[in-house]
Design a protein around this motif. Structure first.
Motif, PDB file in Angstrom:
ATOM      1  N   PHE A   1      57.026  85.148  96.219  1.00  0.00           N
ATOM      2  CA  PHE A   1      55.664  84.628  96.360  1.00  0.00           C
ATOM      3  C   PHE A   1      54.720  85.745  96.797  1.00  0.00           C
ATOM      4  O   PHE A   1      55.147  86.754  97.360  1.00  0.00           O
ATOM      5  CB  PHE A   1      55.616  83.460  97.355  1.00  0.00           C
ATOM      6  CG  PHE A   1      56.001  83.776  98.771  1.00  0.00           C
ATOM      7  CD1 PHE A   1      55.036  84.121  99.722  1.00  0.00           C
ATOM      8  CD2 PHE A   1      57.331  83.730  99.168  1.00  0.00           C
ATOM      9  CE1 PHE A   1      55.394  84.395 101.029  1.00  0.00           C
ATOM     10  CE2 PHE A   1      57.697  84.001 100.487  1.00  0.00           C
ATOM     11  CZ  PHE A   1      56.724  84.341 101.421  1.00  0.00           C
ATOM     12  N   HIS A   2      53.442  85.555  96.496  1.00  0.00           N
ATOM     13  CA  HIS A   2      52.400  86.564  96.739  1.00  0.00           C
ATOM     14  C   HIS A   2      52.790  87.866  96.049  1.00  0.00           C
ATOM     15  O   HIS A   2      52.545  88.965  96.576  1.00  0.00           O
ATOM     16  CB  HIS A   2      52.177  86.790  98.236  1.00  0.00           C
ATOM     17  CG  HIS A   2      51.632  85.609  98.958  1.00  0.00           C
ATOM     18  ND1 HIS A   2      51.486  85.559 100.339  1.00  0.00           N
ATOM     19  CD2 HIS A   2      51.179  84.399  98.506  1.00  0.00           C
ATOM     20  CE1 HIS A   2      50.982  84.388 100.693  1.00  0.00           C
ATOM     21  NE2 HIS A   2      50.790  83.670  99.591  1.00  0.00           N
TER      22      HIS A   2
ATOM     23  N   ALA B   1      67.753  81.126 101.781  1.00  0.00           N
ATOM     24  CA  ALA B   1      66.605  80.497 102.443  1.00  0.00           C
ATOM     25  C   ALA B   1      65.969  81.388 103.499  1.00  0.00           C
ATOM     26  O   ALA B   1      64.962  81.020 104.101  1.00  0.00           O
ATOM     27  CB  ALA B   1      66.930  79.138 103.048  1.00  0.00           C
ATOM     28  N   GLY B   2      66.537  82.583 103.726  1.00  0.00           N
ATOM     29  CA  GLY B   2      65.863  83.566 104.552  1.00  0.00           C
ATOM     30  C   GLY B   2      64.730  84.218 103.780  1.00  0.00           C
ATOM     31  O   GLY B   2      64.587  84.019 102.564  1.00  0.00           O
ATOM     32  N   VAL B   3      63.918  85.019 104.459  1.00  0.00           N
ATOM     33  CA  VAL B   3      62.760  85.655 103.834  1.00  0.00           C
ATOM     34  C   VAL B   3      62.923  87.176 103.863  1.00  0.00           C
ATOM     35  O   VAL B   3      63.208  87.764 104.916  1.00  0.00           O
ATOM     36  CB  VAL B   3      61.442  85.248 104.541  1.00  0.00           C
ATOM     37  CG1 VAL B   3      60.251  85.952 103.894  1.00  0.00           C
ATOM     38  CG2 VAL B   3      61.252  83.737 104.489  1.00  0.00           C
ATOM     39  N   TYR B   4      62.715  87.776 102.696  1.00  0.00           N
ATOM     40  CA  TYR B   4      62.834  89.219 102.519  1.00  0.00           C
ATOM     41  C   TYR B   4      61.477  89.758 102.068  1.00  0.00           C
ATOM     42  O   TYR B   4      60.874  89.235 101.134  1.00  0.00           O
ATOM     43  CB  TYR B   4      63.896  89.529 101.467  1.00  0.00           C
ATOM     44  CG  TYR B   4      64.258  90.989 101.296  1.00  0.00           C
ATOM     45  CD1 TYR B   4      65.337  91.543 101.973  1.00  0.00           C
ATOM     46  CD2 TYR B   4      63.517  91.815 100.440  1.00  0.00           C
ATOM     47  CE1 TYR B   4      65.682  92.879 101.811  1.00  0.00           C
ATOM     48  CE2 TYR B   4      63.850  93.146 100.267  1.00  0.00           C
ATOM     49  CZ  TYR B   4      64.931  93.681 100.961  1.00  0.00           C
ATOM     50  OH  TYR B   4      65.272  95.003 100.800  1.00  0.00           O
ATOM     51  N   ALA B   5      60.995  90.799 102.736  1.00  0.00           N
ATOM     52  CA  ALA B   5      59.687  91.380 102.420  1.00  0.00           C
ATOM     53  C   ALA B   5      59.835  92.547 101.456  1.00  0.00           C
ATOM     54  O   ALA B   5      60.750  93.368 101.589  1.00  0.00           O
ATOM     55  CB  ALA B   5      58.993  91.842 103.697  1.00  0.00           C
ATOM     56  N   GLU B   6      58.906  92.608 100.496  1.00  0.00           N
ATOM     57  CA  GLU B   6      58.912  93.686  99.508  1.00  0.00           C
ATOM     58  C   GLU B   6      57.995  94.839  99.909  1.00  0.00           C
ATOM     59  O   GLU B   6      57.656  95.681  99.078  1.00  0.00           O
ATOM     60  CB  GLU B   6      58.475  93.128  98.146  1.00  0.00           C
ATOM     61  CG  GLU B   6      59.392  92.049  97.593  1.00  0.00           C
ATOM     62  CD  GLU B   6      60.802  92.555  97.316  1.00  0.00           C
ATOM     63  OE1 GLU B   6      60.935  93.731  96.912  1.00  0.00           O
ATOM     64  OE2 GLU B   6      61.761  91.785  97.497  1.00  0.00           O
TER      65      GLU B   6
ATOM     66  N   GLY C   1      54.521  91.302  98.211  1.00  0.00           N
ATOM     67  CA  GLY C   1      55.040  89.949  98.323  1.00  0.00           C
ATOM     68  C   GLY C   1      56.351  89.837  99.078  1.00  0.00           C
ATOM     69  O   GLY C   1      56.829  90.795  99.719  1.00  0.00           O
ATOM     70  N   PHE C   2      56.930  88.653  98.984  1.00  0.00           N
ATOM     71  CA  PHE C   2      58.142  88.283  99.712  1.00  0.00           C
ATOM     72  C   PHE C   2      59.026  87.446  98.799  1.00  0.00           C
ATOM     73  O   PHE C   2      58.610  87.024  97.729  1.00  0.00           O
ATOM     74  CB  PHE C   2      57.790  87.447 100.950  1.00  0.00           C
ATOM     75  CG  PHE C   2      56.792  88.072 101.872  1.00  0.00           C
ATOM     76  CD1 PHE C   2      57.198  88.725 103.026  1.00  0.00           C
ATOM     77  CD2 PHE C   2      55.426  87.997 101.605  1.00  0.00           C
ATOM     78  CE1 PHE C   2      56.281  89.288 103.889  1.00  0.00           C
ATOM     79  CE2 PHE C   2      54.493  88.559 102.459  1.00  0.00           C
ATOM     80  CZ  PHE C   2      54.918  89.215 103.605  1.00  0.00           C
TER      81      PHE C   2
END
Length: 238
Positions: A124-125, A150-155, A136-137
């Motif tokens: 997303f984003h 379901a964890g979040v990883y940043a790009e 995005g992430f």
């Protein structure tokens, strides 16, 4: 003694004809008022109610073709029977299927199945340069235990910003359909997997506030993912 006859003008009581006329006028007036009332009621009920922002879920994948989406990379994305979107790795590079539209704040609901051992995610984003995500992430999708689905990883170079609790690592089901609900509102990211709350994270260093949504096939050529029932609720206030 003979009494004088009473004339009609001498009587206080109305005649039958005048009483009937008054009653008919009363009924007629009542009918007109009732008709006007019913007319207003019907017209009001037929008027569409104004829709409040974010009140509607919209089908993001039409289950027939890839309208509204575009392929990033050389991997395979196809629509199969029963409305299934199937992504398969053909090369060892990254591959994505991204929305043509940008989204800011939203809730996204979908179902996914890990057919193979590959890694995937809901981005997303997002923005791309070639097949490289430049912003995005992603909400992770990986059916291998302890791979933080379901964890979040940043790009943006930070990598992982939040993992699910260890006791929830086994919520994901390999080879079965998984129900996934993710939410992005400003810098707050939340995810729910198979009815279990996985993460609720407020990012102290949020990146781009807008961008596309994309489904990923991780590099390595092992990607084999299926998706269906993809719906979105746009919560953006622009």
């Amino acid at each position: 003694m003979n009494r004088p006859a009473l004339h009609a003008t001498d009587s206080a009581a109305p005649s039958a004809s005048s009483a009937g006329s008054s009653w008919r006028r009363f009924i007629a007036c009542g009918v007109v008022v009732l008709a006007a009332f019913l007319s207003v009621g019907v017209s009001s009920s037929q008027e569409p109610k104004p829709k409040t922002p974010g009140n509607d879920w919209i089908q993001l994948f039409n289950e027939k073709d890839l309208t509204g989406w575009s392929n990033v990379g050389a991997e395979s994305w196809s629509v199969e029977g029963d409305g299934i979107l199937h992504g398969k790795g053909l090369t060892k590079a990254y591959g994505y299927l991204q929305t043509d539209k940008n989204y800011k704040d939203f809730q996204l609901s979908l179902r996914f199945k890990c057919v193979g051992d590959g890694n995937s995610g809901v981005f997303f984003h997002t923005g791309f340069k070639g097949v490289d995500a430049t912003q995005g992430f992603q909400f992770e999708i990986d059916c291998t235990m302890m791979h933080h689905t379901a964890g979040v990883y940043a790009e943006d170079g930070r990598g992982w910003v939040v993992w699910p609790s260890p006791e929830n690592e086994g919520v994901v089901r390999k080879g079965e359909w998984n129900d996934y609900l993710v939410e992005v509102v400003g810098n707050r990211y939340r995810s729910r997997l198979n009815g279990v709350q996985m993460v609720d994270f407020t990012d102290p260093k949020p990146g781009a506030p807008d961008g596309t949504i994309a489904l990923q096939l991780h590099a390595g050529g092992a990607g084999n993912m299926q998706f269906k029932d993809i719906w979105i609720r746009d919560l953006s206030k622009r």
